[in-house]
Motif scaffolding. Structure first.
Motif, PDB file in Angstrom:
ATOM      1  N   LEU A 168       0.706  -1.301   0.005  1.00 38.68           N
ATOM      2  CA  LEU A 168      -0.146   0.025   0.044  1.00 38.68           C
ATOM      3  C   LEU A 168       0.772   1.313   0.050  1.00 38.68           C
ATOM      4  O   LEU A 168       1.887   1.312   0.714  1.00 38.68           O
ATOM      5  N   GLU A 169       0.457   2.389  -0.821  1.00 44.09           N
ATOM      6  CA  GLU A 169       0.951   3.674  -0.850  1.00 44.09           C
ATOM      7  C   GLU A 169       0.371   4.688  -0.899  1.00 44.09           C
ATOM      8  O   GLU A 169      -0.802   4.483  -1.377  1.00 44.09           O
ATOM      9  N   ARG A 195     -14.695  13.111   1.844  1.00 40.64           N
ATOM     10  CA  ARG A 195     -14.592  12.599   3.183  1.00 40.64           C
ATOM     11  C   ARG A 195     -14.157  10.754   3.031  1.00 40.64           C
ATOM     12  O   ARG A 195     -14.920  10.081   3.624  1.00 40.64           O
ATOM     13  N   TYR A 196     -13.223  10.667   2.126  1.00 40.82           N
ATOM     14  CA  TYR A 196     -12.787   9.423   2.350  1.00 40.82           C
ATOM     15  C   TYR A 196     -11.241   9.341   1.931  1.00 40.82           C
ATOM     16  O   TYR A 196     -10.643  10.629   1.460  1.00 40.82           O
ATOM     17  N   LEU A 197     -10.523   8.460   2.520  1.00 41.82           N
ATOM     18  CA  LEU A 197      -9.115   8.404   2.102  1.00 41.82           C
ATOM     19  C   LEU A 197      -8.755   7.484   0.970  1.00 41.82           C
ATOM     20  O   LEU A 197      -9.244   6.323   0.765  1.00 41.82           O
ATOM     21  N   LEU A 198      -7.879   8.189  -0.016  1.00 47.44           N
ATOM     22  CA  LEU A 198      -7.590   7.335  -1.136  1.00 47.44           C
ATOM     23  C   LEU A 198      -6.087   6.889  -0.930  1.00 47.44           C
ATOM     24  O   LEU A 198      -5.424   7.544  -0.411  1.00 47.44           O
ATOM     25  N   PHE A 199      -6.248   5.373  -1.302  1.00 50.05           N
ATOM     26  CA  PHE A 199      -4.750   4.929  -1.290  1.00 50.05           C
ATOM     27  C   PHE A 199      -4.436   4.011  -2.253  1.00 50.05           C
ATOM     28  O   PHE A 199      -5.578   3.585  -3.149  1.00 50.05           O
ATOM     29  N   SER A 200      -3.329   3.796  -2.883  1.00 45.82           N
ATOM     30  CA  SER A 200      -2.898   2.806  -3.904  1.00 45.82           C
ATOM     31  C   SER A 200      -2.417   1.339  -3.290  1.00 45.82           C
ATOM     32  O   SER A 200      -1.907   1.289  -2.249  1.00 45.82           O
ATOM     33  N   ASP A 201      -2.651   0.387  -4.031  1.00 45.84           N
ATOM     34  CA  ASP A 201      -1.928  -0.865  -4.101  1.00 45.84           C
ATOM     35  C   ASP A 201      -1.134  -1.064  -5.149  1.00 45.84           C
ATOM     36  O   ASP A 201      -1.631  -1.375  -6.285  1.00 45.84           O
ATOM     37  N   VAL A 202       0.349  -0.480  -5.077  1.00 45.83           N
ATOM     38  CA  VAL A 202       1.035  -0.594  -6.172  1.00 45.83           C
ATOM     39  C   VAL A 202       1.024  -2.052  -6.788  1.00 45.83           C
ATOM     40  O   VAL A 202       1.335  -1.845  -8.275  1.00 45.83           O
ATOM     41  N   ARG A 224      -4.343  -1.375  -8.097  1.00 52.07           N
ATOM     42  CA  ARG A 224      -5.795  -0.994  -7.636  1.00 52.07           C
ATOM     43  C   ARG A 224      -5.580   0.318  -6.808  1.00 52.07           C
ATOM     44  O   ARG A 224      -4.612   0.448  -6.167  1.00 52.07           O
ATOM     45  N   GLN A 225      -6.363   0.993  -6.798  1.00 53.28           N
ATOM     46  CA  GLN A 225      -6.848   2.047  -5.699  1.00 53.28           C
ATOM     47  C   GLN A 225      -8.123   1.637  -4.983  1.00 53.28           C
ATOM     48  O   GLN A 225      -9.040   1.255  -5.550  1.00 53.28           O
ATOM     49  N   TYR A 226      -7.871   2.141  -3.669  1.00 53.99           N
ATOM     50  CA  TYR A 226      -8.844   1.719  -2.782  1.00 53.99           C
ATOM     51  C   TYR A 226      -9.333   2.998  -2.071  1.00 53.99           C
ATOM     52  O   TYR A 226      -8.690   4.264  -2.108  1.00 53.99           O
ATOM     53  N   THR A 280     -18.281   4.878   7.582  1.00 52.84           N
ATOM     54  CA  THR A 280     -18.801   3.559   7.885  1.00 52.84           C
ATOM     55  C   THR A 280     -17.410   2.836   8.096  1.00 52.84           C
ATOM     56  O   THR A 280     -17.401   1.683   8.780  1.00 52.84           O
ATOM     57  N   GLY A 281     -16.175   3.314   7.895  1.00 46.18           N
ATOM     58  CA  GLY A 281     -14.858   2.459   8.157  1.00 46.18           C
ATOM     59  C   GLY A 281     -14.633   1.521   6.978  1.00 46.18           C
ATOM     60  O   GLY A 281     -13.822   0.643   7.271  1.00 46.18           O
ATOM     61  N   GLU A 282     -15.532   1.222   6.030  1.00 47.49           N
ATOM     62  CA  GLU A 282     -15.457   0.386   4.857  1.00 47.49           C
ATOM     63  C   GLU A 282     -14.534   0.698   3.928  1.00 47.49           C
ATOM     64  O   GLU A 282     -14.032   1.963   3.526  1.00 47.49           O
ATOM     65  N   VAL A 283     -13.712  -0.240   3.587  1.00 46.16           N
ATOM     66  CA  VAL A 283     -12.767  -0.068   2.427  1.00 46.16           C
ATOM     67  C   VAL A 283     -13.251  -0.645   1.102  1.00 46.16           C
ATOM     68  O   VAL A 283     -13.539  -1.798   1.134  1.00 46.16           O
ATOM     69  N   THR A 284     -13.439   0.216   0.067  1.00 46.76           N
ATOM     70  CA  THR A 284     -13.971  -0.304  -1.328  1.00 46.76           C
ATOM     71  C   THR A 284     -12.982  -0.038  -2.395  1.00 46.76           C
ATOM     72  O   THR A 284     -11.903   0.848  -2.238  1.00 46.76           O
ATOM     73  N   VAL A 285     -13.103  -0.985  -3.374  1.00 47.11           N
ATOM     74  CA  VAL A 285     -12.188  -0.833  -4.542  1.00 47.11           C
ATOM     75  C   VAL A 285     -12.849   0.622  -5.580  1.00 47.11           C
ATOM     76  O   VAL A 285     -13.783   1.042  -5.495  1.00 47.11           O
ATOM     77  N   PHE A 286     -11.669   1.651  -5.517  1.00 48.07           N
ATOM     78  CA  PHE A 286     -11.791   2.824  -6.083  1.00 48.07           C
ATOM     79  C   PHE A 286     -11.634   2.840  -7.591  1.00 48.07           C
ATOM     80  O   PHE A 286     -12.512   3.344  -8.333  1.00 48.07           O
ATOM     81  N   ARG A 287     -10.362   2.279  -7.832  1.00 40.01           N
ATOM     82  CA  ARG A 287     -10.448   2.018  -9.264  1.00 40.01           C
ATOM     83  C   ARG A 287      -9.493   0.546  -9.472  1.00 40.01           C
ATOM     84  O   ARG A 287      -8.659   0.401  -9.071  1.00 40.01           O
ATOM     85  N   PRO A 288     -10.517  -0.276  -9.998  1.00 40.53           N
ATOM     86  CA  PRO A 288      -9.587  -1.793 -10.441  1.00 40.53           C
ATOM     87  C   PRO A 288      -8.541  -1.807 -11.338  1.00 40.53           C
ATOM     88  O   PRO A 288      -7.980  -2.709 -11.063  1.00 40.53           O
ATOM     89  N   GLU A 289      -8.326  -0.788 -11.934  1.00 44.84           N
ATOM     90  CA  GLU A 289      -7.150  -0.662 -12.571  1.00 44.84           C
ATOM     91  C   GLU A 289      -6.458   0.794 -12.726  1.00 44.84           C
ATOM     92  O   GLU A 289      -6.938   1.518 -13.013  1.00 44.84           O
ATOM     93  N   SER A 290      -5.399   0.848 -11.965  1.00 41.30           N
ATOM     94  CA  SER A 290      -4.861   1.956 -11.753  1.00 41.30           C
ATOM     95  C   SER A 290      -3.466   2.238 -12.329  1.00 41.30           C
ATOM     96  O   SER A 290      -2.724   3.137 -12.159  1.00 41.30           O
ATOM     97  N   TYR A 291      -2.981   1.305 -13.291  1.00 41.67           N
ATOM     98  CA  TYR A 291      -1.665   1.090 -13.887  1.00 41.67           C
ATOM     99  C   TYR A 291      -0.619   1.539 -12.818  1.00 41.67           C
ATOM    100  O   TYR A 291       0.258   2.334 -12.836  1.00 41.67           O
ATOM    101  N   HIS A 292      -0.668   0.742 -12.003  1.00 39.35           N
ATOM    102  CA  HIS A 292       0.490   0.593 -10.822  1.00 39.35           C
ATOM    103  C   HIS A 292       0.569   1.985 -10.248  1.00 39.35           C
ATOM    104  O   HIS A 292       1.606   2.573 -10.046  1.00 39.35           O
ATOM    105  N   ALA A 293      -0.467   2.687  -9.915  1.00 42.48           N
ATOM    106  CA  ALA A 293      -0.469   3.975  -9.476  1.00 42.48           C
ATOM    107  C   ALA A 293       0.348   3.788  -8.028  1.00 42.48           C
ATOM    108  O   ALA A 293       0.022   2.828  -7.176  1.00 42.48           O
ATOM    109  N   ASN A 294       1.064   4.918  -7.716  1.00 45.91           N
ATOM    110  CA  ASN A 294       1.795   5.045  -6.376  1.00 45.91           C
ATOM    111  C   ASN A 294       1.118   6.219  -5.560  1.00 45.91           C
ATOM    112  O   ASN A 294       0.105   6.463  -4.897  1.00 45.91           O
ATOM    113  N   GLY A 295       2.087   7.427  -5.691  1.00 47.51           N
ATOM    114  CA  GLY A 295       1.569   8.573  -4.696  1.00 47.51           C
ATOM    115  C   GLY A 295       0.139   9.394  -5.509  1.00 47.51           C
ATOM    116  O   GLY A 295       0.055   9.196  -6.537  1.00 47.51           O
ATOM    117  N   ASN A 296      -0.297   9.822  -4.451  1.00 45.50           N
ATOM    118  CA  ASN A 296      -1.716  10.603  -4.746  1.00 45.50           C
ATOM    119  C   ASN A 296      -1.725  11.771  -3.899  1.00 45.50           C
ATOM    120  O   ASN A 296      -1.005  12.063  -2.714  1.00 45.50           O
TER     121      ASN A 296
END
Length: 404
Positions: A95-96, A105-112, A116-118, A124-140
């Motif tokens: 995660l990055e 009102r959400y936290l965006l983060f990447s799984d390099v 994917r981005q979540y 709710t404290g729920e974590v959902t898929v934000f972008r199923p294909e992020s092209y190996h995104a890192n920093g946001n």
């Protein structure tokens, strides 16, 4: 004295325990390559004694939290004494790039690695898929207009998502050559975007390697085109020198730090008054062939009307208890303190907090190395930390200085 039968029973039990211990200690290499090791052979978490438990079924944590360590009295003023560290999600890979969206009102983060981005939903404290294909995104980050800005390792570019949903390419080339793997990114109120471009994403796991002969594939053994049809078309083919860049509001790209001035640039952030720029120089990693950073945090004076930066100096060498720690991502709070994610031995890794003079004033111990962090929540008083496959949070008594 115990009766003879009891002594015999105890002796038999101890013999069984000894045999069990010998079994657990047997070489792991004897196991099948595809065999899943049981949880019992995992090393225990040594951040606290007795070992701390994490997750939804963990018992209540003592407060103040035993893994939030005060080194200087000033750090105590930055803490909320009733807060405890919590692991809120552990389904990632690496995660990055955590960034807080004030509007959403959400936290965006990447799984390099998973590409994917979540998003972590505040209500709710729920974590959902934000972008199923992020092209190996890192920093946001989010700029001062609330637009999402993302570094994409695979496509070797920085993009900005406009309010109408379109993707604007902020930067993808320098002097006619594609970028390496933009790593971390920050926004300035003057409309400029600053980002680092090392070679950490020039590998199979976090993006794609260079074509044969490139620095990330010098012998050509890596089959660089397999797996994605876009490699070589949009994703670049050969890395160049490291840079730290600034893109002004008109889209003009400038170099603010060369590889010679700061190799392997990684995390970066501004001071609250934008008079300083902090940049991390990380060590050699996959894709970073041929040169090495010093694993330290450097600081530069920032001027409103001129480039490049001035007055380069060491902020901290990141050595602690005789160990060279590995800094990664960082953020400033409203008082000018620098909160930095660090890798290193279990018990030392986590988050280091420095005052504006570069003195270590506090630590947060985690069982995993922290890649990056940010302040979030409606009041920006929650510290979110990306560490390996997990996301952690801690409420604090300060606020983040940056918009995201």
């Amino acid at each position: 004295m115990a009766p003879p039968r009891s002594r015999l029973a105890r002796r038999a039990m101890l013999k069984g325990i000894t045999a069990l211990s010998a079994t657990v200690a047997a070489p792991v290499l004897a196991r099948g390559a595809d065999e899943v090791l049981p949880d019992t052979v995992r090393p225990p978490d040594v951040t606290t004694n007795p070992p701390r438990q994490w997750g939804v079924n963990a018992p209540p944590v003592y407060t103040p939290d035993p893994d939030v360590l005060v080194i200087d009295r000033s750090f105590r003023d930055l803490l909320y004494g009733n807060a405890a560290l919590h692991r809120v999600w552990d389904k990632g890979t690496w995660l990055e790039g955590p960034a807080w969206s004030s509007q959403g009102r959400y936290l965006l983060f990447s799984d390099v690695v998973a590409s994917r981005q979540y998003r972590y939903l505040w209500e709710t404290g729920e974590v959902t898929v934000f972008r199923p294909e992020s092209y190996h995104a890192n920093g946001n980050t989010f700029d001062y207009q609330g637009r999402q800005i993302t570094c994409e390792h695979f496509l070797r570019r920085v993009i900005r998502w406009e309010h109408d949903g379109s993707a604007h390419v902020v930067a993808d080339k320098f002097e006619g050559r594609t970028l390496n793997s933009p790593n971390d990114v920050i926004a300035h109120p003057d409309g400029s975007i600053w980002f680092t471009d090392p070679g950490y994403g020039d590998n199979v796991a976090e993006g794609h390697a260079d074509m044969p002969g490139g620095e990330a594939n010098p012998d050509g053994h890596i089959r660089w085109k397999i797996g994605e049809e876009l490699i070589g078309t949009l994703g670049g083919s050969r890395r160049q020198a490291d840079h730290t860049f600034r893109v002004d509001a008109t889209g003009h790209l400038d170099v603010v730090l060369t590889q010679a001035q700061l190799p392997n640039p990684n995390g970066l952030c501004f001071s609250p008054d934008f008079s300083r720029l902090y940049v991390i120089s990380s060590g050699k990693q996959p894709g970073g062939h041929g040169h090495d950073g010093d694993q330290a945090v450097h600081v530069f004076d920032l001027h409103k009307e001129e480039l490049p930066l001035s007055n380069p100096r060491l902020f901290t060498n990141m050595r602690f208890e005789g160990v060279q720690m590995g800094p990664d991502g960082m953020k400033a709070d409203v008082h000018g303190n620098i909160w930095c994610g660090v890798s290193g031995p279990v018990g030392l890794c986590g988050v280091f907090v420095f005052n504006p003079e570069g003195h270590l004033i506090g630590r947060i111990r985690l069982p995993q190395s922290v890649s990056n962090l940010t302040f979030g929540g409606p009041k920006r008083d929650w510290l979110f930390m990306c560490a390996g496959d997990s996301l952690y949070r801690l409420q604090v008594n300060t606020q983040g200085a940056a918009p995201a």
